[in-house]
Every structure is written in structure tokens, then in C-alpha cells.
Design an enzyme around this catalytic site. Structure first.
Site, PDB file in Angstrom:
ATOM      1  N   GLY A  12       0.782  -1.226   0.000  1.00 51.55           N
ATOM      2  CA  GLY A  12       0.000   0.000   0.000  1.00 51.55           C
ATOM      3  C   GLY A  12       0.819   1.283   0.000  1.00 51.55           C
ATOM      4  N   ASN A 108      -5.882   2.815 -13.039  1.00 53.46           N
ATOM      5  CA  ASN A 108      -4.910   1.829 -12.565  1.00 53.46           C
ATOM      6  C   ASN A 108      -3.504   2.408 -12.701  1.00 53.46           C
ATOM      7  OD1 ASN A 108      -3.914  -0.835 -11.843  1.00 53.46           O
ATOM      8  ND2 ASN A 108      -3.371  -1.116 -13.995  1.00 53.46           N
ATOM      9  N   HIS A 110       0.309   1.132 -13.427  1.00 54.10           N
ATOM     10  CA  HIS A 110       1.076  -0.031 -13.873  1.00 54.10           C
ATOM     11  C   HIS A 110       2.563   0.346 -13.891  1.00 54.10           C
ATOM     12  CE1 HIS A 110       1.832  -3.861 -15.779  1.00 54.10           C
ATOM     13  NE2 HIS A 110       2.685  -3.228 -16.572  1.00 54.10           N
ATOM     14  N   GLY A 149     -10.175  -4.587 -21.075  1.00 55.42           N
ATOM     15  CA  GLY A 149      -8.897  -5.218 -21.424  1.00 55.42           C
ATOM     16  C   GLY A 149      -7.961  -5.288 -20.228  1.00 55.42           C
ATOM     17  N   ASP A 151      -4.595  -3.979 -18.708  1.00 57.57           N
ATOM     18  CA  ASP A 151      -3.638  -2.877 -18.865  1.00 57.57           C
ATOM     19  C   ASP A 151      -3.886  -2.106 -20.152  1.00 57.57           C
ATOM     20  OD1 ASP A 151      -2.370  -3.457 -16.450  1.00 57.57           O
ATOM     21  OD2 ASP A 151      -0.998  -4.865 -17.391  1.00 57.57           O
TER      22      ASP A 151
HETATM   23  C1  GRF Z   1       3.210  -1.198  -7.504  1.00 59.68           C
HETATM   24  O1  GRF Z   1       4.428  -1.322  -8.158  1.00 59.68           O
HETATM   25  C2  GRF Z   1       2.101  -1.188  -8.516  1.00 59.68           C
HETATM   26  O2  GRF Z   1       2.360  -0.451  -9.648  1.00 59.68           O
HETATM   27  C3  GRF Z   1       2.078  -2.646  -8.801  1.00 59.68           C
HETATM   28  O3  GRF Z   1       2.168  -3.268  -7.540  1.00 59.68           O
HETATM   29  C4  GRF Z   1       2.907  -2.425  -6.679  1.00 59.68           C
HETATM   30  C5  GRF Z   1       2.053  -2.144  -5.478  1.00 59.68           C
HETATM   31  O4  GRF Z   1       2.759  -1.525  -4.476  1.00 59.68           O
HETATM   32  N1  GRF Z   1       1.067  -3.058  -9.678  1.00 59.68           N
HETATM   33  P1  GRF Z   1       2.029  -0.892  -3.219  1.00 59.68           P
HETATM   34  O5  GRF Z   1       1.081  -1.940  -2.655  1.00 59.68           O
HETATM   35  O6  GRF Z   1       1.318   0.344  -3.643  1.00 59.68           O
HETATM   36  O7  GRF Z   1       3.149  -0.617  -2.243  1.00 59.68           O
END
Ligand code: GRF
Length: 207
Positions: A12, A108, A110, A149, A151
Site C-alpha cells: 500500500g 490503474n 502499472h 482489457g 492494462d
Molecule cells: C506497484 O508497483 C504497482 O504499480 C504494482 O504493484 C505495486 C504495489 O505496491 N502493480 P504498493 O502496494 O502500492 O506498495
């Protein structure tokens, strides 16, 4: 106020970046109304609690099949009726029905420059492992609207991050978070909360 639900699976740190940015006033017109985790052990739930935000566990493991999990997820989201759903390191694919019902209201983060290193199988550390295996010199992060989709969906913002020769997946993940994710995600929420974004024919325009 943009009533926002944040969905998480792990540590988080992105959630924390959002909470800090709301607190500091860097993100305005935004209220985090709930945090939903699919994972009981997610430290993100502790972060929610520490910030006085209702945290909810909604795990596929507690349901006999995907269908009933999806139904429970939809029910919860309808009850909350958010203006924005933020997938901040959320590792569960969201129901198709949700992408339709909340079209234009789900974003989201990514950890790569989409369309590189994204899609099925590219999540968490696997993304950074693939980046290092391919030997690219630049990676980064992308914030995008979510459609049916994987991503896919209109891209809101991207930021490049350098790859160093002696990087491990963990070191690279941390750099991508610090230099890109924790900046881009709060910024995108602020842009949405303040009506700075429009989507036309799959392209996001700002301003
Ligand atoms: C991040 O790198 C996010 O982009 C990916 O998972 C990680 C989550 O990290 N999909 P956090 O839980 O926000 O520390």
C-alpha cells in the site's frame, strides 16, 4: 468532492502516497471513502485503519467461485457508489461488469511504460524482472483508465525511469515507485477531481 475507493493487494505505498497528498493539499476535492483489499495480510489495510478510513477485505478465497466473488464485489461497489475507483497495486482482475458500470471512473497504476511489459502475467516484481531480462535502459510507470482489457484503456500519464546496470528487480521496483508511481497517481487523481481531463476517442487530453 471526488468520493474515491482505493483497491489494494499488498504494502500500500501507493495508497500512502495518495493519503499523504490528500493530507498535504496536493490533491484537492478528494475524499478517500474506503480501501478494499483482496488480501487479509495486506499492510495497506493497516494504513487505512491508521488514517481512519474504512478498510474492507473482499477475498476470492472466501467465495466458492469467481461468479459469486464478482457479485459480492459489485454489490459492495454499488453500495459505496464512488466517483472514482483507484486500483493501486490491486492484483485481482476486476469484473467486466464493473468496467462497464463504472466506465471512465476506474484508474490503474502499472509499473512500466505501457504498451511495454504489460498484459497477462505482468504484475508486481514480474514486470521488473522482465524489464531487466530484456535489457531495456528506460522503464517507468503508467496511469490509465481501465476498460475490459488488461492494462488497456486510455493513458492518463506516464513517467520514464532509468534502469541501472546493477539493478535487481527489487531495487528497480523501488526506483519506479519513488520516481514515478507515487508522483503520477496522486497527480492523476487531482486532475480528475478538478475536471482537468477529458477522454475523446480513447485519448486523454489535459487542460
Ligand atoms: C506497484 O508497483 C504497482 O504499480 C504494482 O504493484 C505495486 C504495489 O505496491 N502493480 P504498493 O502496494 O502500492 O506498495
Amino acid at each position: 468532492m471526488l468520493r474515491t475507493v482505493v483497491c489494494v493487494s499488498g504494502g500500500g505505498t501507493n495508497l500512502q502516497a495518495i493519503l499523504d497528498a490528500v493530507k498535504s493539499g496536493q490533491v484537492t476535492n478528494t475524499e478517500i471513502i474506503a480501501v478494499i483489499s483482496n488480501n487479509a495480510g495486506a499492510y495497506a489495510l493497516t494504513r487505512a485503519e491508521e488514517n481512519g478510513i474504512p478498510g474492507m477485505l473482499l477475498s476470492p478465497k472466501d467465495y466458492p467461485d469467481r461468479e459469486s466473488y464478482h457479485a459480492a464485489f459489485m454489490k459492495k461497489m454499488r453500495e459505496l457508489s464512488p466517483d472514482l475507483i483507484v486500483l493501486a497495486g490491486f492484483l485481482v482482475r476486476i469484473p467486466k461488469e464493473m468496467t462497464t458500470e463504472f466506465e471512465g471512473k476506474i484508474i490503474n497504476i502499472h509499473p512500466s511504460l505501457i504498451p511495454s511489459f504489460c498484459g497477462v502475467g505482468y504484475y508486481g516484481l514480474k514486470v521488473h524482472e522482465a524489464v531487466l531480462a530484456r535489457g531495456v535502459k528506460i522503464t517507468g510507470a503508467t496511469v490509465h483508465f481501465v476498460d475490459a482489457g488488461m492494462d488497456e484503456g486510455p493513458i492518463i500519464a506516464q513517467k520514464a525511469v532509468r534502469v541501472e546496470e546493477d539493478d535487481t528487480p527489487e531495487i528497480l521496483q523501488r526506483r519506479v515507485m519513488e520516481e514515478a508511481e507515487w508522483i503520477l497517481l496522486p497527480q492523476a487523481i487531482d486532475d480528475i477531481a478538478n475536471n482537468r481531463l477529458t477522454v475523446q476517442n480513447g485519448y486523454v487530453r489535459k487542460g
